[in-house]
Motif scaffolding. Structure first.
Motif, PDB file in Angstrom:
ATOM      1  N   LYS B  94       0.812  -1.219   0.000  1.00  0.00           N
ATOM      2  CA  LYS B  94       0.000   0.000   0.000  1.00  0.00           C
ATOM      3  C   LYS B  94       0.850   1.275   0.000  1.00  0.00           C
ATOM      4  CE  LYS B  94      -3.504   0.112   2.850  1.00  0.00           C
ATOM      5  NZ  LYS B  94      -4.095  -0.068   4.204  1.00  0.00           N
ATOM      6  N   GLY B  95       2.122   1.132   0.235  1.00  0.00           N
ATOM      7  CA  GLY B  95       3.013   2.282   0.148  1.00  0.00           C
ATOM      8  C   GLY B  95       3.329   2.668  -1.291  1.00  0.00           C
ATOM      9  N   LEU B  96       2.938   1.816  -2.246  1.00  0.00           N
ATOM     10  CA  LEU B  96       3.171   2.123  -3.665  1.00  0.00           C
ATOM     11  C   LEU B  96       2.019   2.975  -4.196  1.00  0.00           C
ATOM     12  CD1 LEU B  96       4.323  -1.434  -4.853  1.00  0.00           C
ATOM     13  CD2 LEU B  96       5.764   0.526  -4.215  1.00  0.00           C
ATOM     14  N   ASP B  97       2.357   3.948  -4.997  1.00  0.00           N
ATOM     15  CA  ASP B  97       1.354   4.873  -5.523  1.00  0.00           C
ATOM     16  C   ASP B  97       0.199   4.138  -6.203  1.00  0.00           C
ATOM     17  OD1 ASP B  97       0.300   7.434  -6.342  1.00  0.00           O
ATOM     18  OD2 ASP B  97       0.995   6.925  -8.361  1.00  0.00           O
ATOM     19  N   GLY B  98      -1.017   4.433  -5.785  1.00  0.00           N
ATOM     20  CA  GLY B  98      -2.198   3.873  -6.434  1.00  0.00           C
ATOM     21  C   GLY B  98      -2.628   2.516  -5.897  1.00  0.00           C
ATOM     22  N   VAL B  99      -1.893   1.950  -4.960  1.00  0.00           N
ATOM     23  CA  VAL B  99      -2.249   0.646  -4.398  1.00  0.00           C
ATOM     24  C   VAL B  99      -2.976   0.880  -3.078  1.00  0.00           C
ATOM     25  CG1 VAL B  99      -1.389  -1.549  -3.514  1.00  0.00           C
ATOM     26  CG2 VAL B  99      -0.253  -0.457  -5.476  1.00  0.00           C
ATOM     27  N   SER B 100      -4.197   0.345  -2.954  1.00  0.00           N
ATOM     28  CA  SER B 100      -4.977   0.650  -1.754  1.00  0.00           C
ATOM     29  C   SER B 100      -5.319  -0.589  -0.942  1.00  0.00           C
ATOM     30  CB  SER B 100      -6.264   1.377  -2.154  1.00  0.00           C
ATOM     31  OG  SER B 100      -6.983   0.568  -3.066  1.00  0.00           O
ATOM     32  N   THR B 101      -4.805  -1.738  -1.357  1.00  0.00           N
ATOM     33  CA  THR B 101      -5.078  -2.964  -0.605  1.00  0.00           C
ATOM     34  C   THR B 101      -3.887  -3.915  -0.695  1.00  0.00           C
ATOM     35  OG1 THR B 101      -6.435  -4.979  -0.514  1.00  0.00           O
ATOM     36  CG2 THR B 101      -6.280  -3.867  -2.647  1.00  0.00           C
ATOM     37  N   HIS B 102      -3.744  -4.742   0.365  1.00  0.00           N
ATOM     38  CA  HIS B 102      -2.689  -5.759   0.324  1.00  0.00           C
ATOM     39  C   HIS B 102      -3.012  -6.824  -0.715  1.00  0.00           C
ATOM     40  CE1 HIS B 102      -5.852  -7.436   2.841  1.00  0.00           C
ATOM     41  NE2 HIS B 102      -5.334  -8.629   2.633  1.00  0.00           N
ATOM     42  N   GLU B 103      -4.282  -6.882  -1.129  1.00  0.00           N
ATOM     43  CA  GLU B 103      -4.660  -7.886  -2.134  1.00  0.00           C
ATOM     44  C   GLU B 103      -4.269  -7.375  -3.513  1.00  0.00           C
ATOM     45  OE1 GLU B 103      -8.762  -8.200  -0.932  1.00  0.00           O
ATOM     46  OE2 GLU B 103      -8.396 -10.186  -0.073  1.00  0.00           O
ATOM     47  N   HIS B 104      -3.016  -7.079  -3.640  1.00  0.00           N
ATOM     48  CA  HIS B 104      -2.475  -6.517  -4.878  1.00  0.00           C
ATOM     49  C   HIS B 104      -1.350  -7.438  -5.328  1.00  0.00           C
ATOM     50  CE1 HIS B 104      -0.800  -3.568  -7.666  1.00  0.00           C
ATOM     51  NE2 HIS B 104       0.373  -3.780  -7.116  1.00  0.00           N
ATOM     52  N   ARG B 105      -1.225  -7.558  -6.625  1.00  0.00           N
ATOM     53  CA  ARG B 105      -0.229  -8.450  -7.197  1.00  0.00           C
ATOM     54  C   ARG B 105       0.728  -7.578  -7.992  1.00  0.00           C
ATOM     55  NH1 ARG B 105      -0.111 -14.098  -8.416  1.00  0.00           N
ATOM     56  NH2 ARG B 105       0.303 -14.496 -10.612  1.00  0.00           N
ATOM     57  N   GLU B 106       1.895  -7.330  -7.413  1.00  0.00           N
ATOM     58  CA  GLU B 106       2.868  -6.432  -8.057  1.00  0.00           C
ATOM     59  C   GLU B 106       3.887  -7.256  -8.829  1.00  0.00           C
ATOM     60  OE1 GLU B 106       2.895  -3.034  -7.863  1.00  0.00           O
ATOM     61  OE2 GLU B 106       4.831  -2.661  -8.816  1.00  0.00           O
ATOM     62  N   GLU B 153       8.159  10.742  -3.429  1.00  0.00           N
ATOM     63  CA  GLU B 153       7.473   9.491  -3.756  1.00  0.00           C
ATOM     64  C   GLU B 153       8.475   8.417  -4.187  1.00  0.00           C
ATOM     65  OE1 GLU B 153       3.408   9.370  -5.658  1.00  0.00           O
ATOM     66  OE2 GLU B 153       4.556   8.437  -7.264  1.00  0.00           O
ATOM     67  N   ALA B 154       9.486   8.820  -4.940  1.00  0.00           N
ATOM     68  CA  ALA B 154      10.499   7.855  -5.367  1.00  0.00           C
ATOM     69  C   ALA B 154      11.255   7.294  -4.160  1.00  0.00           C
ATOM     70  CB  ALA B 154      11.464   8.503  -6.368  1.00  0.00           C
ATOM     71  N   VAL B 155      11.564   8.156  -3.190  1.00  0.00           N
ATOM     72  CA  VAL B 155      12.230   7.689  -1.966  1.00  0.00           C
ATOM     73  C   VAL B 155      11.334   6.697  -1.225  1.00  0.00           C
ATOM     74  CG1 VAL B 155      13.003   8.407   0.341  1.00  0.00           C
ATOM     75  CG2 VAL B 155      13.721   9.717  -1.680  1.00  0.00           C
ATOM     76  N   ARG B 156      10.043   7.014  -1.138  1.00  0.00           N
ATOM     77  CA  ARG B 156       9.114   6.095  -0.456  1.00  0.00           C
ATOM     78  C   ARG B 156       9.067   4.747  -1.194  1.00  0.00           C
ATOM     79  NH1 ARG B 156       3.728   8.306  -0.901  1.00  0.00           N
ATOM     80  NH2 ARG B 156       3.190   6.521  -2.197  1.00  0.00           N
ATOM     81  N   HIS B 157       9.075   4.788  -2.511  1.00  0.00           N
ATOM     82  CA  HIS B 157       9.071   3.529  -3.266  1.00  0.00           C
ATOM     83  C   HIS B 157      10.342   2.720  -3.028  1.00  0.00           C
ATOM     84  CE1 HIS B 157       5.742   4.932  -6.291  1.00  0.00           C
ATOM     85  NE2 HIS B 157       5.278   4.668  -5.091  1.00  0.00           N
ATOM     86  N   VAL B 158      11.473   3.374  -2.884  1.00  0.00           N
ATOM     87  CA  VAL B 158      12.702   2.649  -2.537  1.00  0.00           C
ATOM     88  C   VAL B 158      12.527   1.937  -1.196  1.00  0.00           C
ATOM     89  CG1 VAL B 158      15.107   2.901  -1.773  1.00  0.00           C
ATOM     90  CG2 VAL B 158      14.337   4.076  -3.841  1.00  0.00           C
ATOM     91  N   GLU B 159      12.037   2.674  -0.202  1.00  0.00           N
ATOM     92  CA  GLU B 159      11.886   2.080   1.132  1.00  0.00           C
ATOM     93  C   GLU B 159      10.915   0.893   1.104  1.00  0.00           C
ATOM     94  OE1 GLU B 159      11.820   4.508   4.717  1.00  0.00           O
ATOM     95  OE2 GLU B 159      11.795   6.268   3.423  1.00  0.00           O
ATOM     96  N   ILE B 160       9.796   1.077   0.420  1.00  0.00           N
ATOM     97  CA  ILE B 160       8.775   0.014   0.352  1.00  0.00           C
ATOM     98  C   ILE B 160       9.328  -1.209  -0.377  1.00  0.00           C
ATOM     99  CG2 ILE B 160       6.564  -0.605  -0.709  1.00  0.00           C
ATOM    100  CD1 ILE B 160       6.176   1.197   1.678  1.00  0.00           C
ATOM    101  N   LEU B 161       9.916  -0.993  -1.545  1.00  0.00           N
ATOM    102  CA  LEU B 161      10.367  -2.132  -2.350  1.00  0.00           C
ATOM    103  C   LEU B 161      11.552  -2.844  -1.702  1.00  0.00           C
ATOM    104  CD1 LEU B 161       9.856  -0.662  -5.946  1.00  0.00           C
ATOM    105  CD2 LEU B 161       8.562  -2.530  -4.880  1.00  0.00           C
ATOM    106  N   GLU B 162      12.473  -2.102  -1.098  1.00  0.00           N
ATOM    107  CA  GLU B 162      13.599  -2.772  -0.434  1.00  0.00           C
ATOM    108  C   GLU B 162      13.105  -3.601   0.761  1.00  0.00           C
ATOM    109  OE1 GLU B 162      16.617  -3.171  -1.399  1.00  0.00           O
ATOM    110  OE2 GLU B 162      16.961  -1.616  -2.896  1.00  0.00           O
TER     111      GLU B 162
END
Lengths: 178, 178, 178, 178
Positions: B94-106, B153-162
C-alpha cells in the motif's frame, strides 16, 4: 502508530502514508476513545485507529504500538495455517508484563489481514477476549501489535517481541535440533 | 543516482565510480531531457543516464532512483528464469502509488544486465510499455530502479520495495508453509 | 590495519590486539618498506605487516587493507577445498580497478591460515605472482586482504568486495536457480 | 549487566527490568563480593548477581559481562544436546586472553536455564572448575557470560565471542563443506 490511552486520550497514527523514514513526531495525532482527533486540529487518523481502540477498550491498555518488521511479516505468513505460534523457554519472555520465568508459553495469534477495519477490529476484539493473557498478536504479511499499561511498557514489549521473533525465525532456519 | 524530471530538468549520477560511501551531494548532476549537463558545469553523467531518461520519457516520472542492495541483487538472479516475480499479499504494498489494498499483485520484471546502455534503454522502454502499472524493475545481479511523480514518492518507493525484497527473500529461505 | 605504500612509506596496524571497536587512528603505525616503524616512535607493528609488505612489493600497491568480516570468514572456509572461488556477472565488479563490465570473472584465492608470518608472506607472494590480475584474497577463517594504488581505491575495493561476499554468500544459501 | 571485581568491588545490573534500550549508566550498581550494594544507595541488584559473583570467586575475574544476543540465544538451544560446542580454527580466537594461534579449540559450555539463581550459581561454579581454561559460557535460550581481568578485557571478549557466534551460526546454515 501508537496510542496512549489514559482516560480515553488516545494517540493515533496519521497523515497520508507515513511508512517511511520521514515519519516525524508531529505526524502523531492524539485522539479520544471514539477516534475523534484532539490535537493537532488538522490531520486524519490512520485507518488502523479502530484496531488501536479495540485493544484499548478490550484490555484497558494505556498505550498501543504497531510495527512493520521483516521478521513479524514473514513469521505471520509462515505460521498462518495454525492461527499463531508459541514462543517458549526464552529468558527474554521475562520482559513481558507478568511473566517471571522462562518456563512460559506465550501464544502469538495471527489474524488474516483485511482492509475492512471494522471487521478486523471485531476479529481483534474476539482474539483478545479469547486470549486475554497475550501480550501481542500478528496480522498476516502485515506486522505486529503490542501494548502496555503505559508507553514505556509498550516500547519494552516491542523490543522484547521483536527480539524473540528474530530469534525464533533464525532458529527454525537451522536444522532441527540433533 | 537519481533523476528529478520536472519539465525536462533531470538530475543524474556522476563522476567516475561513486559506488562508495564517499558519494556526496555535489556528485549529483542535473541534466536536461536529452542528457545534457545543466549544472554543475563540470562532471560527466553516469552511463546509466539513458535508463533514467527512458523511464522519465515513457512514464512521465518526476524522479528516478537506482539502488544496489544485496536483496535486489540476489533475487534478480534467482528469478531471472521467469523474467521477474510477483510480490503479493503484503500490507506494505500500500506504500506504492495507487495501491490501496494488500490484495495486490505487483509484478517486478527483471532485465538481463548489459553494458550497452542504448540497448538496455530500449529494453527498459519495452518493459515499461508492456507493464505500465509497475512501480519498479530489477536488472540481473545489478540492482533496482524505481520512480515517482516527485523525489519524495520515489524515496518512499525505494523504502517500500527494499523492505518487500528483504521480506520475500527471507520468506523463501524458510521451509515451505506447513 | 592498513598500509599506504608510496615510496616505501607504509602504514601498518599495531599495539597489542586492536581487534575491538576501540581501535583508534593513533593505533596505526607508519612503517617503511622493510617494516621499520617511522612514526610514532613507540609501538610495535602487527605480525601481519609482512603480508602487507609482500603485497606492496609484489604488486606495487600504494595501500593495503585487511578486514575481518563475517562473510569473508565463512566463505573462506566453505570454499577452501577449491582454493578459492569466482565472483562473476555482478555489476558491482565494475568498482574494481580496471574492470569495465559485469561480464568479468574475478578469482578470489584462499590461503590456509598460519601463524608463521614469513611462510604466509611467501604464500601470498606466490599467489599474487600466479594471479597478478586479482584484487583481493582471503585467508581461511581469518579475513580478506585487498589493496589499491592509493588509500581511496583500497577503501573502494573493501566496499565492493564485502558487498559481493555478502551477496554471493546469501545467494548460495537460497535454493539453486529454478 | 557487568561486574568489575577488583578487591571485592563488584558492579551489578539493576532496577526492575532493564532489558531495553533505555538502560542507562546509573542503572548499574556497584556491589561488594557478598552482593551488598555499595552505590548508589538505592536500587536492587539483578537476580543474576549470584552468577556474576560465582565467576568472580571461582576464576578471580576482574569484570564479568552478560549479553542477550540473537546468535548466543539460538546456538545455545541448537547445541544443548551436547552440553556445548567447540569453536576452532578461527583467527579471531586470538582475541581471547592467552590464545596465540587460530589452531585453538575453544569449548563453549551451555548450561540449562533456571530461575533458581542459587542452583544456577552452583552449576556455574561446577562448570568453571571443570573447564578453568574457558573464556565464556552460554545459558540455554538466554545469553552469554564472559569475563576478563578488567573491564577492557571483558569488553574485548564480548566482541570476539559475539563475532565468532555469528560466524559459526551462519557457517552451519550453509551446506556442509564440499
Amino acid at each position: 502508530m501508537c496510542e496512549s490511552g489514559e482516560d480515553a486520550a488516545v494517540v493515533g497514527a496519521v497523515y497520508d502514508r507515513p511508512y517511511s523514514s520521514r515519519l516525524k513526531p508531529d505526524h502523531i495525532l492524539e485522539v479520544d476513545s471514539s477516534g475523534r482527533v484532539l490535537k493537532p486540529t488538522e490531520g486524519k487518523p490512520s485507518a488502523e485507529t479502530l484496531l488501536h481502540l479495540a485493544i484499548v477498550r478490550t484490555l484497558g491498555a494505556g498505550a498501543v504500538l504497531h510495527t512493520h518488521s521483516v521478521w513479524s511479516t514473514i513469521l505471520s505468513d509462515y505460521h498462518i495455517g495454525h492461527g499463531g505460534f508459541f514462543i517458549e523457554g526464552y529468558e527474554m519472555l521475562k520482559g513481558l508484563d507478568g511473566v517471571s520465568t522462562h518456563e512460559h508459553r506465550e501464544w502469538l495469534p495471527i489474524l488474516e489481514n483485511s482492509q475492512d477495519m471494522e471487521a478486523l477490529a471485531v476479529e481483534t476484539k474476539r482474539a483478545l477476549e479469547h486470549n486475554p493473557e497475550i501480550h501481542g498478536f500478528l496480522i498476516r504479511r502485515h506486522g505486529m501489535y503490542t501494548w502496555g499499561k503505559d508507553l514505556a511498557e509498550a516500547v519494552r514489549h516491542v523490543e522484547i517481541l521483536e527480539f524473540l521473533l528474530e530469534s525464533v525465525g533464525r532458529r527454525q532456519m537451522m536444522e532441527p535440533q540433533y
